[in-house]
Each structure stands twice: as structure tokens, then as C-alpha cells.
Scaffold this active site. Structure first.
Site, PDB file in Angstrom:
ATOM      1  N   GLU A 102      14.798  -4.012  -4.135  1.00  0.00           N
ATOM      2  CA  GLU A 102      14.432  -4.422  -5.489  1.00  0.00           C
ATOM      3  C   GLU A 102      15.655  -4.348  -6.405  1.00  0.00           C
ATOM      4  O   GLU A 102      15.749  -3.523  -7.285  1.00  0.00           O
ATOM      5  CB  GLU A 102      13.305  -3.544  -6.017  1.00  0.00           C
ATOM      6  CG  GLU A 102      12.041  -3.669  -5.191  1.00  0.00           C
ATOM      7  CD  GLU A 102      10.888  -2.869  -5.763  1.00  0.00           C
ATOM      8  OE1 GLU A 102      10.212  -3.382  -6.667  1.00  0.00           O
ATOM      9  OE2 GLU A 102      10.669  -1.747  -5.318  1.00  0.00           O
ATOM     10  N   SER A 119       9.456   6.124 -11.541  1.00  0.00           N
ATOM     11  CA  SER A 119       9.633   6.531 -12.932  1.00  0.00           C
ATOM     12  C   SER A 119      11.106   6.814 -13.240  1.00  0.00           C
ATOM     13  O   SER A 119      11.935   7.016 -12.343  1.00  0.00           O
ATOM     14  CB  SER A 119       8.802   7.786 -13.219  1.00  0.00           C
ATOM     15  OG  SER A 119       9.333   8.897 -12.504  1.00  0.00           O
ATOM     16  N   GLY A 178       0.823  -1.204   0.000  1.00  0.00           N
ATOM     17  CA  GLY A 178       0.000   0.000   0.000  1.00  0.00           C
ATOM     18  C   GLY A 178       0.853   1.249   0.000  1.00  0.00           C
ATOM     19  O   GLY A 178       1.007   1.907   1.035  1.00  0.00           O
TER      20      GLY A 178
END
Length: 380
Positions: free
Chosen positions: A238, A359, A120
Site C-alpha cells: 500500500e 493507526s 479478512g
């Protein structure tokens, strides 16, 4: 630099490959927890977790062996992991920032494949600029009452829990006053999950509305007000192993594009060679930075590399397909969802590769500030 795997790594590879060959993938439409539980029984969930705080039925593995497992899993064509958010994002975050109670409560069921998680973070007005979130959590005794909206939430309908970044200090701005909360998803009337329907008729993402949903104050990771630090620690995970496994899938997609490409076109052949060489370079870069904790720009560099590469592959896939790329299935009718073939889906989905997960603009800003030491962009 030596990028080869040693004898122990290859023995681990043989074990992983054998296990994957012996265990059958659950059929389409089966309980989404079933394959996770199968992996848990085999000890294949959480093999890379720091074992300082104990083990949870999972195997010990070096970083290279984690790479081996991830590569073999992808190479076997095993299904997309329903538990990857809990295993690869939340669990390492709890190991680094959580307290003993939180680790004891949440790590074992993740390792057994019994509890699934979603993330979330993003909101309609706070995607790449995560510090702009407005979801609020107000303390009420031993609980928080959460009100707000999250968007682009993968696996929200399947998840048992959600880790939510919320504003716990009224009037706070930007990265101040945020907390990282663990929220149970089974709260009828307090949590509303709405699938985001795509043009193809599928719904891979969801909106999640919190209307007074509760979270235990004991499930605030890292302490109240320290959510930004915890959230950034999670995002830094990540890299490395997951990137290398991802590249196995990229290689399979590239092979399919090469198979369909006209052999007589030198321009397309040149682009295919470029894609192949860039994929090799991405692998070497991922191996070079594997396990690195002192390179704040490594995750951003990796994201810039694979996002642009994958997007260009999608464009190339449509080029080699020619006019057939824009044609749907011959047996399609308006009464059923529009079904894309794999390369059409590759092209359309990769349009988002340079946006989701941070982005390209945000990744360049991180590199500029944290690696090059350039001044921060002014924020309103």
C-alpha cells in the site's frame, strides 16, 4: 531528482485518456462486476504485475506508466474500483508468495475482472494490533474449517473471495501460528455478512462471521504457519502507485474547498496554501520512494503524511462552509437515509483516516523499531 514523465509515458497517458473517454461508466445500480469486466477486456487490470510467471491479457507497463494510468483513471472521475483489493493487494502477494497452482487459478479471473475480493484481517479485538486475531482454522483433511469474526470488511457483500488471516496452530500467540487462507464467500449458512449501518444510513463496511466455513488446503498462501510474513508483505504494497492516484482525488477536493473559501480571510488563505504545499510534498515523497524495496519505513511515512493531511482538509472544508456545514438537505425526510453532501462526507469520513489501514500510533511504532532501531514495546 527528476520527477518528470518521458515521451513513452506521455504516449501511454494519451492512450489511457482516450480509452477512458471512449468507454462509458456503467449506471448506478448496475452489476458491480460489469465495469471490472470492461477494464479487463481493455487489458487495464494488473498492468503492474510482475510478468515473470506469464501474462494474463493485461498490458505491460513500467512503474511510471502504472502511475500514469492510476492518475488518468482518477482524473477521469471513473468509479471507485470494485476489484482494487484483488488487483492491487492479493495479486502481487500471490506473485511473491504463492505457488504456480495458486497463481494460475486466481490471477487470470482477477485480470479479466471476473472475481472480486475482500480482505479478512481486522477483528473486534484486533484492528491495528493485527497479531491479536482469534479467528481459528482447523485442518480437516484437504480443507480448513474456519470459525471467527472479521470486521470493517469493505466489499464483503460484492466479493466472490476473501483472503483471511487465521490462527491454524492451537494455543499459538501473537504472530506465530497464523496462516493466509483464500476463502470462497458463497457458503450459505457458513458465512454470514452483516452490514454495519452508519449514522448517515449508508453501510460501507461489514461484519463477517465464519461458522465452519471451508477453505482448500491448497489455497494456503506461503505455507501453513507463515501467514504473518505473507500478511506483512501484503500491507507493504500500500504505497507508491496507489498513493499517487489517491492524491489526484485529494487535489480535486482541495480545489473545491479553495473555490468556496472567502477570498478576504487571510487566515483561511494561509491554511489553504499550507494544504497545497503539503500535497506537493506528498507527491514528491511518493515519487521518491516509488518501487523502493529497501526502505521499511516508506509505507508508514506515507500513511502518516496523507492521513493527517486529509483529516485537516476535512476540518478546513467545514470552516470555509461556515454554518451551512451543519445543515442537511432541504428535502430530507425521516423516511429516507440522511444524505451528506461531498464536503460533509469528506469531513466525517476523514475522522477515520488516522485509524484505518494502521493507526498513526502503529505507524510510528513501525518507524521507531524498523527504521530507528528502538526497542519494541512490551506486549502482554
Amino acid at each position: 531528482m527528476d520527477f518528470s514523465f518521458g515521451p513513452q509515458d506521455e504516449a501511454f497517458r494519451a492512450e489511457a485518456r482516450s480509452w477512458l473517454a471512449e468507454h462509458r461508466v456503467p449506471p448506478q445500480g448496475a452489476d458491480p462486476h460489469s465495469w471490472e469486466r470492461e477494464l479487463g477486456r481493455g487489458g487495464w487490470i494488473g498492468i503492474g504485475w510482475d510478468r515473470t510467471y506469464g501474462t494474463y491479457g493485461n498490458r505491460a507497463a513500467t512503474l511510471l506508466q502504472q502511475v500514469v494510468w492510476a492518475e488518468e483513471y482518477a482524473r477521469a472521475g471513473a468509479p471507485a474500483r470494485m476489484g482494487h483489493i484483488g488487483e492491487n493487494l492479493l495479486a502481487p502477494t500471490l506473485i511473491e508468495f504463492g505457488d504456480p497452482h495458486q497463481r494460475d487459478r486466481f490471477l487470470p479471473p482477477i485480470a479479466r475482472g471476473e472475481e472480486l475480493w475482500c480482505q479478512g484481517y481486522s477483528e473486534p479485538g484486533a484492528g491495528s494490533d493485527l497479531a491479536g486475531i482469534r479467528t481459528a482454522a482447523v485442518r480437516d483433511g484437504d480443507t480448513y474449517r474456519i470459525t471467527g469474526q472479521k470486521i470493517w470488511t469493505s466489499l464483503a457483500r460484492e466479493a466472490d473471495w476473501c483472503f483471511v488471516l487465521a490462527r491454524t496452530e492451537e494455543g499459538s500467540r501473537r504472530h506465530h501460528g497464523l496462516s493466509f487462507l483464500l476463502v470462497p464467500m458463497e457458503q450459505p449458512g457458513l458465512i454470514d455478512i452483516r452490514p454495519i449501518r452508519q449514522m448517515s444510513g449508508e453501510a460501507d463496511f461489514n461484519e463477517v462471521f465464519f461458522d465452519g466455513a471451508t477453505a482448500d488446503t491448497a489455497h494456503c498462501v506461503g505455507g501453513e504457519g507463515n501467514g504473518w510474513r505473507v500478511a506483512m508483505g501484503l500491507l507493504a504494497l500500500e504505497r507508491g502507485v496507489s498513493t499517487l492516484a489517491q492524491q489526484i482525488g485529494f487535489a480535486a477536493e482541495l480545489d473545491e474547498v479553495i473555490r468556496l473559501a472567502p477570498a478576504h480571510d487571510p487566515l483561511i488563505r494561509e491554511r489553504l496554501i499550507t494544504q497545497w504545499a503539503e500535497l506537493k510534498a506528498m507527491r514528491w515523497n511518493a515519487l521518491r520512494t516509488l518501487g523502493s524495496t529497501d526502505d521499511p519505513g516508506a509505507p508508514s511515512v506515507a500513511k502518516l503524511l496523507w492521513g493527517g493531511w486529509h483529516q485537516r482538509l476535512g476540518e478546513l472544508a467545514m470552516l470555509v462552509r461556515g454554518p451551512a456545514a451543519s445543515v442537511g438537505p432541504q428535502d430530507w425526510t425521516p423516511e429516507q437515509p440522511y444524505v451528506l453532501d461531498p464536503l460533509q462526507r469528506l469531513f466525517l469520513f476523514t475522522r477515520a483516516d488516522t485509524v484505518y489501514g494502521g493507526s498513526d500510533e502503529i505507524q510510528r511504532e513501525i518507524i521507531a523499531q524498523r527504521v530507528l532501531g528502538l526497542p519494541r514495546e512490551p506486549h502482554p
